[in-house]
Design a protein around this motif. Structure first.
Motif, PDB file in Angstrom:
ATOM      1  N   THR A 275      -4.067   5.430   2.997  1.00 33.41           N
ATOM      2  CA  THR A 275      -3.854   4.079   3.634  1.00 33.41           C
ATOM      3  C   THR A 275      -2.739   3.655   3.361  1.00 33.41           C
ATOM      4  O   THR A 275      -2.473   3.426   2.179  1.00 33.41           O
ATOM      5  N   LYS A 276      -2.804   2.322   3.617  1.00 38.62           N
ATOM      6  CA  LYS A 276      -1.722   1.153   2.860  1.00 38.62           C
ATOM      7  C   LYS A 276      -1.944   0.523   2.163  1.00 38.62           C
ATOM      8  O   LYS A 276      -1.507   0.306   1.311  1.00 38.62           O
ATOM      9  N   GLU A 277      -3.176   0.479   1.693  1.00 39.43           N
ATOM     10  CA  GLU A 277      -3.949   0.387   0.060  1.00 39.43           C
ATOM     11  C   GLU A 277      -3.093   1.076  -0.424  1.00 39.43           C
ATOM     12  O   GLU A 277      -3.092   0.387  -1.691  1.00 39.43           O
ATOM     13  N   ASP A 278      -3.346   2.454  -0.624  1.00 36.54           N
ATOM     14  CA  ASP A 278      -3.182   3.300  -1.277  1.00 36.54           C
ATOM     15  C   ASP A 278      -1.329   3.035  -1.616  1.00 36.54           C
ATOM     16  O   ASP A 278      -0.719   3.574  -2.780  1.00 36.54           O
ATOM     17  N   THR A 279      -1.169   2.993  -0.254  1.00 33.80           N
ATOM     18  CA  THR A 279       1.076   2.985  -0.836  1.00 33.80           C
ATOM     19  C   THR A 279       1.425   1.305  -0.652  1.00 33.80           C
ATOM     20  O   THR A 279       3.195   1.988  -0.477  1.00 33.80           O
ATOM     21  N   GLY A 280       0.590   0.749  -1.006  1.00 36.21           N
ATOM     22  CA  GLY A 280       1.126  -0.609  -1.429  1.00 36.21           C
ATOM     23  C   GLY A 280       1.472  -1.520  -0.882  1.00 36.21           C
ATOM     24  O   GLY A 280       2.342  -1.697  -0.384  1.00 36.21           O
ATOM     25  N   GLY A 281       1.152  -0.785   0.775  1.00 35.32           N
ATOM     26  CA  GLY A 281       1.520  -1.671   1.930  1.00 35.32           C
ATOM     27  C   GLY A 281       2.708  -1.247   2.901  1.00 35.32           C
ATOM     28  O   GLY A 281       2.918  -1.492   4.279  1.00 35.32           O
ATOM     29  N   ILE A 282       3.316  -0.133   2.410  1.00 36.02           N
ATOM     30  CA  ILE A 282       4.059   1.180   2.836  1.00 36.02           C
ATOM     31  C   ILE A 282       3.266   1.364   3.785  1.00 36.02           C
ATOM     32  O   ILE A 282       2.284   2.521   3.626  1.00 36.02           O
ATOM     33  N   CYS A 283       4.449   1.161   4.986  1.00 33.25           N
ATOM     34  CA  CYS A 283       4.419   1.902   6.583  1.00 33.25           C
ATOM     35  C   CYS A 283       4.344   3.762   6.521  1.00 33.25           C
ATOM     36  O   CYS A 283       5.191   4.238   7.429  1.00 33.25           O
ATOM     37  N   LEU A 284       3.923   4.724   5.596  1.00 32.50           N
ATOM     38  CA  LEU A 284       4.137   5.784   5.769  1.00 32.50           C
ATOM     39  C   LEU A 284       3.964   6.545   6.870  1.00 32.50           C
ATOM     40  O   LEU A 284       3.278   7.926   6.510  1.00 32.50           O
ATOM     41  N   THR A 285       4.655   6.016   7.978  1.00 34.13           N
ATOM     42  CA  THR A 285       4.616   6.906   9.320  1.00 34.13           C
ATOM     43  C   THR A 285       5.328   8.307   9.548  1.00 34.13           C
ATOM     44  O   THR A 285       6.492   7.761   8.904  1.00 34.13           O
TER      45      THR A 285
ATOM     46  N   GLY B 197       8.984  10.043  10.533  1.00 33.95           N
ATOM     47  CA  GLY B 197      10.263   9.020  11.767  1.00 33.95           C
ATOM     48  C   GLY B 197      10.773   8.032  10.644  1.00 33.95           C
ATOM     49  O   GLY B 197      11.643   7.393  11.222  1.00 33.95           O
ATOM     50  N   ASN B 198       9.613   7.041   9.215  1.00 34.15           N
ATOM     51  CA  ASN B 198       9.645   5.679   9.272  1.00 34.15           C
ATOM     52  C   ASN B 198      10.937   6.136   7.925  1.00 34.15           C
ATOM     53  O   ASN B 198      10.864   6.532   6.780  1.00 34.15           O
ATOM     54  N   ALA B 199      11.969   6.069   8.355  1.00 33.90           N
ATOM     55  CA  ALA B 199      13.940   6.719   7.326  1.00 33.90           C
ATOM     56  C   ALA B 199      13.387   5.728   6.036  1.00 33.90           C
ATOM     57  O   ALA B 199      13.560   5.999   4.925  1.00 33.90           O
ATOM     58  N   GLU B 200      12.900   4.396   6.605  1.00 33.37           N
ATOM     59  CA  GLU B 200      13.141   3.669   5.302  1.00 33.37           C
ATOM     60  C   GLU B 200      11.777   3.750   4.501  1.00 33.37           C
ATOM     61  O   GLU B 200      11.984   3.757   2.934  1.00 33.37           O
ATOM     62  N   ALA B 201      10.759   4.054   4.987  1.00 33.14           N
ATOM     63  CA  ALA B 201       9.639   4.209   4.025  1.00 33.14           C
ATOM     64  C   ALA B 201      10.015   5.525   3.374  1.00 33.14           C
ATOM     65  O   ALA B 201       9.499   5.171   1.894  1.00 33.14           O
ATOM     66  N   MET B 202      10.965   6.864   3.948  1.00 35.25           N
ATOM     67  CA  MET B 202      10.841   7.588   3.298  1.00 35.25           C
ATOM     68  C   MET B 202      12.031   7.337   2.340  1.00 35.25           C
ATOM     69  O   MET B 202      11.567   8.210   0.633  1.00 35.25           O
ATOM     70  N   VAL B 203      12.729   7.104   2.024  1.00 33.39           N
ATOM     71  CA  VAL B 203      13.814   6.920   1.415  1.00 33.39           C
ATOM     72  C   VAL B 203      13.091   5.603  -0.052  1.00 33.39           C
ATOM     73  O   VAL B 203      13.241   5.664  -1.030  1.00 33.39           O
ATOM     74  N   GLN B 204      12.051   4.736   0.471  1.00 34.83           N
ATOM     75  CA  GLN B 204      11.460   3.684  -0.109  1.00 34.83           C
ATOM     76  C   GLN B 204      10.389   4.701  -1.456  1.00 34.83           C
ATOM     77  O   GLN B 204      10.375   4.807  -2.564  1.00 34.83           O
ATOM     78  N   MET B 205       9.873   5.682  -0.745  1.00 37.10           N
ATOM     79  CA  MET B 205       9.376   6.780  -1.186  1.00 37.10           C
ATOM     80  C   MET B 205       9.863   7.200  -2.582  1.00 37.10           C
ATOM     81  O   MET B 205       9.648   8.044  -3.759  1.00 37.10           O
ATOM     82  N   VAL B 206      11.910   7.704  -1.849  1.00 39.52           N
ATOM     83  CA  VAL B 206      12.349   8.648  -3.033  1.00 39.52           C
ATOM     84  C   VAL B 206      11.641   7.715  -4.298  1.00 39.52           C
ATOM     85  O   VAL B 206      11.753   8.112  -5.706  1.00 39.52           O
TER      86      VAL B 206
END
Ligand code: SF4
Length: 625
Positions: free
Chosen positions: A367-377, A379-388
């Motif tokens: 959930t977003k609680e786990d990801t620190g608010g990141i919407c890890l859906t 197709g979300n390129a920005e989230a992918m980069v943040q995760m890297v």
């Protein structure tokens, strides 16, 4: 002895001792180099059952006889150690200029024992080696270290293999990086190097340290390759790099998409080599003396800044950060590639782990609680980069993903674990066994986890019958079956691929199919560089020896038949594209394993028998089991 320098450098990091071993020619003939040398020292010096990040883990860098010869495809470096990602044997290759320079610097292998009390780097110049303080380099990214060391050593032409911050922090799929754009990426060798406080290995030498048996024959072989290259089936790879195959894989339903739910990505063109050539491609790059020039150099300055020094994404990287994650933003993928090279991480495991997390997020297991608010859906390129970035720094949710998808999934329950696409905890590369059936077997049984460069892929059998016949393979079998003949094809080509890693040659240039040079010419290369007339049979024997050593290492660690398994997703029908509905079955895998173990001369638990090991001159290995 020709081809080799005859010297192996042992580095005892605990007390800084350096010792040079000069093995007899018999050793060189038997183990050849690369993975052969690596496994010899791992089996001798790494105790069974240790933590891969403990000082007892032995780390090896090895090249071979042909390395540094003036011909395409010979500059390859193999790194081995027990893997922190899989707990099994680790093995990883890369190209570039470092391997040739290592030969010129005067050594065939470096064997690292123990752990340095503080950060150090190994400096090797013209046969002289010393350990130097690297405290000032610790925590620095690969570009910073490259610049600092070149300045400090007063030589722009030194070659550096190093770990980035990810390796220092123990990211389980950390890579060893050279030039900021080449990676020994797979199985977490960067984490092992970091655990030893070994920040970098720097080499410099001259060609006088490389003498080859038959320079006239070598020149002829080189000239043949240069002349034939434009007519060869590898020519397209020179033009578009490995990224060339994105569109073809997609058309055949073989481009892993949406964390392997499908083999078809509607936006594949956006992430293809063709689109790259039209947009961010700056130039082509190569490895030492290679005419193919398959490496990409890209540049982007808009939404994401990507400097040419980080090279460009390979096919696997485009797939894992792209189609696996349903991301069609080429600049974002190029930026993720840059981050991996800057921090030192394997792009396959990194991208595939993020794709698993997106899958689990969309299913509601994360959930977003786990990801620190990141919407890890997806197709979300920005989230992918943040995760890297988070993974590289082991920050936030990234600290969990830095363990790799299999370990991360353990925290989120059984259903989240069912979404993991990994073998022996190593994330799967972007070639689909559903459409290339023998890969399912090879992914399952390969000693260092799922790997796409450990055997020839099924379609090649049909397209290159003459080269296949050189290996004793008869009539081609259909791509989508896994019968006994296909298992024999997988095992036979696997032995050759193991030999390619032992002789440290590039699997794009030498091989049994679409490669520039065929198996007969590989035998010729070995002859003109080392003077040994092994023939194809002798090469296959080296490959088989290496495979048995790898399997024996795993057997010592307690790996069994049950570990030669495939992820559940592969048994589910694919959705969309030409591969719609295709899937593997557990029954076909078990049957294929039976045949494969029998052909290999192993027991039905997949463990090499004493007789087999003895026949390969490996009685000393049998005695460890
Ligand atoms: S084919 Fe590509 S990877 Fe292989 S040696 Fe040549 S440039 Fe390097």
């Amino acid at each position: 002895m020709y081809g080799y320098t005859g010297k192996i450098l042992h580095v005892y990091l605990d007390d800084g001792r350096l010792e040079v071993e000069t093995p007899p020619e018999e050793f060189y003939r038997k183990y050849a180099g690369g993975t052969g040398f690596g496994l010899y020292y791992l089996l001798k010096h790494t105790p069974a059952g240790i933590d891969p990040l403990a000082p007892e883990n032995t780390l090896t860098f090895a090249i071979s006889g042909p390395t540094g010869a003036p011909i395409s495809g010979q500059s390859r470096l193999t790194i081995n150690a027990k893997s922190p990602l899989t707990g099994a044997v680790g093995d990883s290759q890369s190209g570039g200029f470092f391997p040739a320079e290592m030969k010129f610097a005067g050594f065939d292998a470096f064997v690292f024992h123990g752990k340095a009390p503080k950060p150090v780097y190994l400096w090797v110049k013209e046969g002289q080696a010393e350990l130097r303080d690297a405290s000032h380099l610790w925590g620095k990214t690969t570009d910073e270290v490259e610049d600092r060391l070149k300045e400090e050593l007063g030589d722009r032409r030194v070659h550096i293999a190093q770990v980035g911050p990810a390796g220092e922090k123990g990211v389980r799929f950390a890579a060893v990086i050279t030039y900021g754009n080449r990676a020994n990426g797979r199985t977490g060798m960067g984490a092992v190097m970091g655990s030893k406080n070994l920040k970098a290995v720097v080499v410099r030498g001259s060609k006088k340290n490389a003498t080859f048996a038959d320079m006239k024959g070598l020149t002829q072989l080189t000239k043949w390759g240069v002349k034939e290259f434009p007519n060869s089936d590898i020519y397209g790879m020179g033009l578009l790099g490995t990224a060339e195959i994105v569109n073809g894989q997609n058309k055949g339903g073989g481009l892993p998409t949406h964390n392997w739910d499908s083999g078809y990505f509607a936006c594949a063109y956006e992430i293809s080599g063709h689109h790259m050539a039209e947009t961010i491609l700056k130039e082509r790059d190569t490895c030492y003396a290679c005419t193919v020039r398959c490496k990409r150099v890209v540049e982007a300055e808009n939404r994401y800044k990507v400097e040419p020094r980080y090279g460009g994404p390979e096919y696997e990287t485009l797939a894992t950060f792209g189609s696996y994650c349903n991301v069609d933003d080429l600049e974002a993928i190029a930026y993720a590639n840059k981050l991996c090279n800057m921090y030192g991480m394997d792009t396959i495991s990194c991208g595939a782990t993020i794709a698993w997390a997106m899958d689990a997020f969309e299913h509601g297991y994360i959930t977003k609680e786990d990801t620190g608010g990141i919407c890890l859906t997806f197709g979300n390129a920005e989230a992918m980069v943040q995760m890297v970035e988070q993974i590289a720094r082991k920050e936030g949710f990234g600290a969990i993903l830095a363990e790799g998808s299999a370990r991360a999934a353990e925290k989120f329950g059984e259903k989240a674990q069912d979404l993991v696409v990994a073998v022996k905890k190593q994330e799967m590369p972007a070639h689909m066994p559903q459409v290339k059936r023998s890969l399912g077997l090879i992914y399952a049984v390969n000693p260092y986890g799922a790997d796409h460069q450990s055997s020839e892929h099924d379609p090649s059998w049909k397209w290159y019958p003459e080269r296949m016949a050189m290996l004793g393979l008869g009539e081609a079998q259909p791509t989508k079956v896994l019968n006994r003949e296909k298992v024999n094809f997988a095992f036979t080509t696997e032995k050759l691929y193991m030999a390619l890693n032992a002789f440290s040659v590039c699997q794009f240039v030498f091989g049994p199919a679409w490669h520039l040079y065929g198996p007969d010419q590989l035998a010729e290369l070995i002859k003109v560089t080392t003077g040994w007339d092994l023939g194809i049979e002798g090469i296959q024997e080296v490959g088989e020896r290496v495979l048995n050593m790898l399997r024996a290492f795993n057997a010592r660690e307690g790996f069994t038949r049950d570990d030669d398994s495939l992820p559940k997703k592969l048994y589910k029908p694919l959705q969309g594209g030409r591969s719609e509905g295709l899937h593997l079955t557990p029954e076909e895998l078990e049957q294929a394993k039976d045949w494969y173990y029998e052909m290999a001369g192993w027991d039905q638990n997949g463990v090499p028998t004493r007789e087999k090991l003895e026949s390969l001159g490996l009685l000393w290995v049998a005695e460890q089991l």
